[in-house]
Write an enzyme that holds these catalytic residues in place. Structure first.
Site, PDB file in Angstrom:
ATOM      1  CG  HIS A  17      -1.949  -1.048   1.274  1.00 24.47           C
ATOM      2  ND1 HIS A  17      -2.148  -1.864   2.368  1.00 24.47           N
ATOM      3  CD2 HIS A  17      -2.842  -1.464   0.342  1.00 24.47           C
ATOM      4  CE1 HIS A  17      -3.140  -2.712   2.115  1.00 24.47           C
ATOM      5  NE2 HIS A  17      -3.566  -2.494   0.895  1.00 24.47           N
ATOM      6  CB  SER A 130      -4.355  -6.760   4.068  1.00 27.52           C
ATOM      7  OG  SER A 130      -3.967  -5.461   3.729  1.00 27.52           O
TER       8      SER A 130
HETATM    9  P1  ADP Z   1      -9.901  -3.553  -0.405  1.00 20.57           P
HETATM   10  O1  ADP Z   1     -10.563  -4.431   0.621  1.00 20.57           O
HETATM   11  O2  ADP Z   1     -10.676  -2.311  -0.694  1.00 20.57           O
HETATM   12  O3  ADP Z   1      -9.449  -4.250  -1.652  1.00 20.57           O
HETATM   13  P2  ADP Z   1      -7.151  -3.469   0.490  1.00 20.57           P
HETATM   14  O4  ADP Z   1      -6.687  -2.818   1.734  1.00 20.57           O
HETATM   15  O5  ADP Z   1      -7.011  -4.942   0.392  1.00 20.57           O
HETATM   16  O6  ADP Z   1      -8.641  -2.970   0.337  1.00 20.57           O
HETATM   17  O7  ADP Z   1      -6.415  -2.818  -0.758  1.00 20.57           O
HETATM   18  C1  ADP Z   1      -6.530  -1.457  -1.067  1.00 20.57           C
HETATM   19  C2  ADP Z   1      -5.963  -1.215  -2.461  1.00 20.57           C
HETATM   20  O8  ADP Z   1      -4.567  -1.491  -2.469  1.00 20.57           O
HETATM   21  C3  ADP Z   1      -6.574  -2.126  -3.528  1.00 20.57           C
HETATM   22  O9  ADP Z   1      -6.664  -1.384  -4.735  1.00 20.57           O
HETATM   23  C4  ADP Z   1      -5.550  -3.245  -3.673  1.00 20.57           C
HETATM   24  O10 ADP Z   1      -5.600  -3.833  -4.961  1.00 20.57           O
HETATM   25  C5  ADP Z   1      -4.268  -2.450  -3.461  1.00 20.57           C
HETATM   26  N1  ADP Z   1      -3.160  -3.280  -2.987  1.00 20.57           N
HETATM   27  C6  ADP Z   1      -3.129  -4.136  -1.946  1.00 20.57           C
HETATM   28  N2  ADP Z   1      -1.908  -4.701  -1.805  1.00 20.57           N
HETATM   29  C7  ADP Z   1      -1.143  -4.175  -2.800  1.00 20.57           C
HETATM   30  C8  ADP Z   1       0.220  -4.369  -3.219  1.00 20.57           C
HETATM   31  N3  ADP Z   1       1.023  -5.224  -2.608  1.00 20.57           N
HETATM   32  N4  ADP Z   1       0.663  -3.657  -4.279  1.00 20.57           N
HETATM   33  C9  ADP Z   1      -0.174  -2.804  -4.938  1.00 20.57           C
HETATM   34  N5  ADP Z   1      -1.460  -2.585  -4.603  1.00 20.57           N
HETATM   35  C10 ADP Z   1      -1.939  -3.256  -3.546  1.00 20.57           C
END
Ligand code: ADP
Length: 161
Positions: A17, A130
């Site tokens: 993130h 996550s």
């Molecule tokens: P959600 O439940 O809304 O998907 P997340 O916290 O899992 O929320 O993810 C938020 C955003 O960050 C999403 O667009 C997800 O695809 C992106 N994301 C999560 N992990 C990574 C990563 N390692 N690299 C790039 N983007 C990521």
């Protein structure tokens, strides 16, 4: 460009993130990280803890143009409420794209003035999620390599174990 919202569950905020955040800051003057509260989806960390973890990461990175907030309505409604017309989402895989694209198209239909910007994950972080981090935490493993600098997860896991 002015400002954008980076919405997500952030349960917890990871180094992946953080990587997306840094890329987004090359495009926007300021970013609002918005932690979505979904009463149907019980996470590992409560909303306040998720916010504190993000605040720790932002402080350690010295980012004065990033703020954190929470919201519980539709992302596009929240954007309208705070006057933001750009949503940043990260993409790791084609599966992420398929999923994100459907949401982005639906959002565009409902709120044409709001655009979604996809930022690809850096190769070294593309496997980090996550979900994986939560799994390791639940099994008392070491997640320090997966979390941004400044996040001492031990502070927040006391009431999990
Ligand atoms: P959600 O439940 O809304 O998907 P997340 O916290 O899992 O929320 O993810 C938020 C955003 O960050 C999403 O667009 C997800 O695809 C992106 N994301 C999560 N992990 C990574 C990563 N390692 N690299 C790039 N983007 C990521």
């Amino acid at each position: 460009m002015d400002k954008a919202i980076f919405p997500g569950s952030f349960d917890p905020f990871t180094i992946g993130h953080m990587d997306v955040l840094h890329s987004a800051l090359q495009l926007f003057d300021s970013i609002i990280i918005a932690v979505g509260c979904n009463s149907m989806k019980k996470g590992l960390f409560d909303t306040n803890t998720r916010v504190s973890i993000i605040e720790d990461a932002i402080a350690a990175a010295g980012l004065s143009n990033v703020s954190v907030c929470t919201y519980s309505n539709l992302t596009i409604d929240f954007c309208r409420e705070i006057g933001v017309n750009c949503i940043v989402r990260g993409l790791r895989t084609t599966t992420d794209f398929e999923f994100e694209n459907v949401i982005a198209q639906a959002n565009k239909k409902i709120a044409p003035e709001i655009s979604t910007i996809f930022i690809p994950a850096s190769g070294e972080y593309s496997f980090i999620s996550s979900t994986v981090v939560r799994d390791i935490i639940l099994h008392k493993g070491d997640v320090s390599d997966f979390l941004p600098k400044g996040v001492e997860i031990g502070k927040y896991t006391k009431n999990i174990y």
